[in-house]
Design an enzyme around this catalytic site. Structure first.
Site, PDB file in Angstrom:
ATOM      1  N   ARG A   1       0.811  -1.216   0.000  1.00 41.34           N
ATOM      2  CA  ARG A   1       0.000   0.000   0.000  1.00 41.34           C
ATOM      3  C   ARG A   1       0.843   1.265   0.000  1.00 41.34           C
ATOM      4  O   ARG A   1       0.395   2.315  -0.475  1.00 41.34           O
ATOM      5  CB  ARG A   1      -0.967  -0.026   1.193  1.00 41.34           C
TER       6      ARG A   1
ATOM      7  N   GLU B   1       1.132  -5.584  13.380  1.00 32.52           N
ATOM      8  CA  GLU B   1      -0.032  -5.672  14.264  1.00 32.52           C
ATOM      9  C   GLU B   1      -0.568  -7.106  14.231  1.00 32.52           C
ATOM     10  O   GLU B   1      -1.076  -7.608  15.211  1.00 32.52           O
ATOM     11  CB  GLU B   1      -1.101  -4.670  13.790  1.00 32.52           C
TER      12      GLU B   1
HETATM   13  O1  LIG Z   1       2.968   0.224  11.688  1.00 32.77           O
HETATM   14  P1  LIG Z   1       2.904  -1.260  11.432  1.00 32.77           P
HETATM   15  O2  LIG Z   1       2.422  -2.030  12.635  1.00 32.77           O
HETATM   16  O3  LIG Z   1       4.177  -1.789  10.898  1.00 32.77           O
HETATM   17  O4  LIG Z   1       1.766  -1.525  10.348  1.00 32.77           O
HETATM   18  C1  LIG Z   1       1.582  -0.721   9.216  1.00 32.77           C
HETATM   19  C2  LIG Z   1       1.895  -1.440   7.945  1.00 32.77           C
HETATM   20  O5  LIG Z   1       0.995  -2.547   7.771  1.00 32.77           O
HETATM   21  C3  LIG Z   1       0.376  -2.457   6.486  1.00 32.77           C
HETATM   22  O6  LIG Z   1       1.093  -3.166   5.514  1.00 32.77           O
HETATM   23  P2  LIG Z   1       1.068  -4.741   5.358  1.00 32.77           P
HETATM   24  O7  LIG Z   1       2.347  -5.286   5.889  1.00 32.77           O
HETATM   25  O8  LIG Z   1      -0.204  -5.275   5.921  1.00 32.77           O
HETATM   26  O9  LIG Z   1       1.166  -4.945   3.815  1.00 32.77           O
HETATM   27  P3  LIG Z   1       0.218  -4.551   2.554  1.00 32.77           P
HETATM   28  O10 LIG Z   1       0.424  -3.079   2.320  1.00 32.77           O
HETATM   29  O11 LIG Z   1       0.797  -5.370   1.458  1.00 32.77           O
HETATM   30  O12 LIG Z   1      -1.208  -4.876   2.873  1.00 32.77           O
HETATM   31  C4  LIG Z   1       0.404  -0.979   6.174  1.00 32.77           C
HETATM   32  O13 LIG Z   1       0.303  -0.742   4.780  1.00 32.77           O
HETATM   33  C5  LIG Z   1       1.713  -0.527   6.749  1.00 32.77           C
HETATM   34  O14 LIG Z   1       2.790  -0.689   5.848  1.00 32.77           O
HETATM   35  N1  LIG Z   2      -5.741  -1.592  11.461  1.00 38.04           N
HETATM   36  C1  LIG Z   2      -5.195  -1.604  10.253  1.00 38.04           C
HETATM   37  N2  LIG Z   2      -5.920  -1.248   9.167  1.00 38.04           N
HETATM   38  C2  LIG Z   2      -5.364  -1.263   7.941  1.00 38.04           C
HETATM   39  N3  LIG Z   2      -4.111  -1.615   7.696  1.00 38.04           N
HETATM   40  C3  LIG Z   2      -3.345  -1.973   8.743  1.00 38.04           C
HETATM   41  N4  LIG Z   2      -2.056  -2.357   8.834  1.00 38.04           N
HETATM   42  C4  LIG Z   2      -1.770  -2.614  10.127  1.00 38.04           C
HETATM   43  N5  LIG Z   2      -2.837  -2.391  10.899  1.00 38.04           N
HETATM   44  C5  LIG Z   2      -3.843  -1.989  10.051  1.00 38.04           C
END
Ligand SMILES: O=P(O)(O)OC[C@H]1O[C@H](OP(=O)(O)OP(=O)(O)O)[C@H](O)[C@@H]1O
Ligand SMILES: Nc1ncnc2[nH]cnc12
Length: 176
Positions: free
Chosen positions: A60, A97
């Protein structure tokens, strides 16, 4: 009344696990006004600042980071999930998370002294961003600004994982 960025976010309780309030960006980026607001406001965060490059994380972070880089007239560097980058990489493993992951960057993507604007859609624990900061700094770069579309303020990443960095979010949600 004009539309606000907050109005473009959809919240899904208990996704992907019970207890998680999932803040869904798909309804920002499918809305031309919402997408433009997000990208323009992220660009505003570095107005008047000297930056060399924008870095974003898979997946993302790419969606917002790449248009921000384009609008600023800068290059974009991808921090990718493990095993996707073809040349010599640096890597960091971190907790999320919900789970853990490893990100990689090409070793030659950041040159010593480069000033980095780090962009992502959301910060929860700050673990993802902290991992990217580590890689950028190991390569000799300096993270001068970190911009998020959303922060989950309950994790307090600004004062914990990202303490000491210049961090800004367009939307702040209380709690986790
Ligand atoms: O602050 P944090 O606890 O590290 O969480 C935030 C991260 O989690 C999500 O990515 P994710 O790893 O889910 O990957 P995605 O974008 O491919 O869905 C989001 O896009 C952030 O990069
Ligand atoms: N609560 C949340 N919603 C969307 N993206 C996330 N990535 C980590 N935590 C998230």
């Amino acid at each position: 009344m004009s539309k606000k960025l907050e109005d473009c976010v959809t919240t899904i309780p208990d996704f992907p696990k019970p207890g998680i309030m999932f803040r869904d960006i798909t309804t920002i980026i499918s809305d031309p006004e919402g997408f433009k607001m997000a990208v323009d406001q992220l660009c505003d965060m570095v107005k008047g600042m000297d930056i060399d490059i924008v870095v974003g994380s898979e997946s993302r972070g790419f969606i917002f980071g790449a248009p921000v880089a384009y609008a600023l007239g800068k290059g974009f560097v991808m921090a990718r999930k493990k095993g996707k980058l073809p040349r010599e990489t640096i890597s960091e493993t971190y907790d999320l998370e919900y789970g853990s992951a490893t990100l990689e960057m090409h070793k030659d993507s950041i040159r010593p002294g480069m000033k980095v604007f780090l962009v992502d859609d959301l910060v929860a624990t700050g673990g993802t961003t902290a991992a990217i900061i580590k890689m950028v700094e190991k390569l000799g770069g300096k993270v001068v600004k970190i911009g998020f579309v959303m922060e989950l303020a309950g994790f307090d990443a600004k004062n914990k994982a990202l303490k000491g960095y210049d961090v800004e979010s367009l939307i702040s949600y209380p709690g986790n």
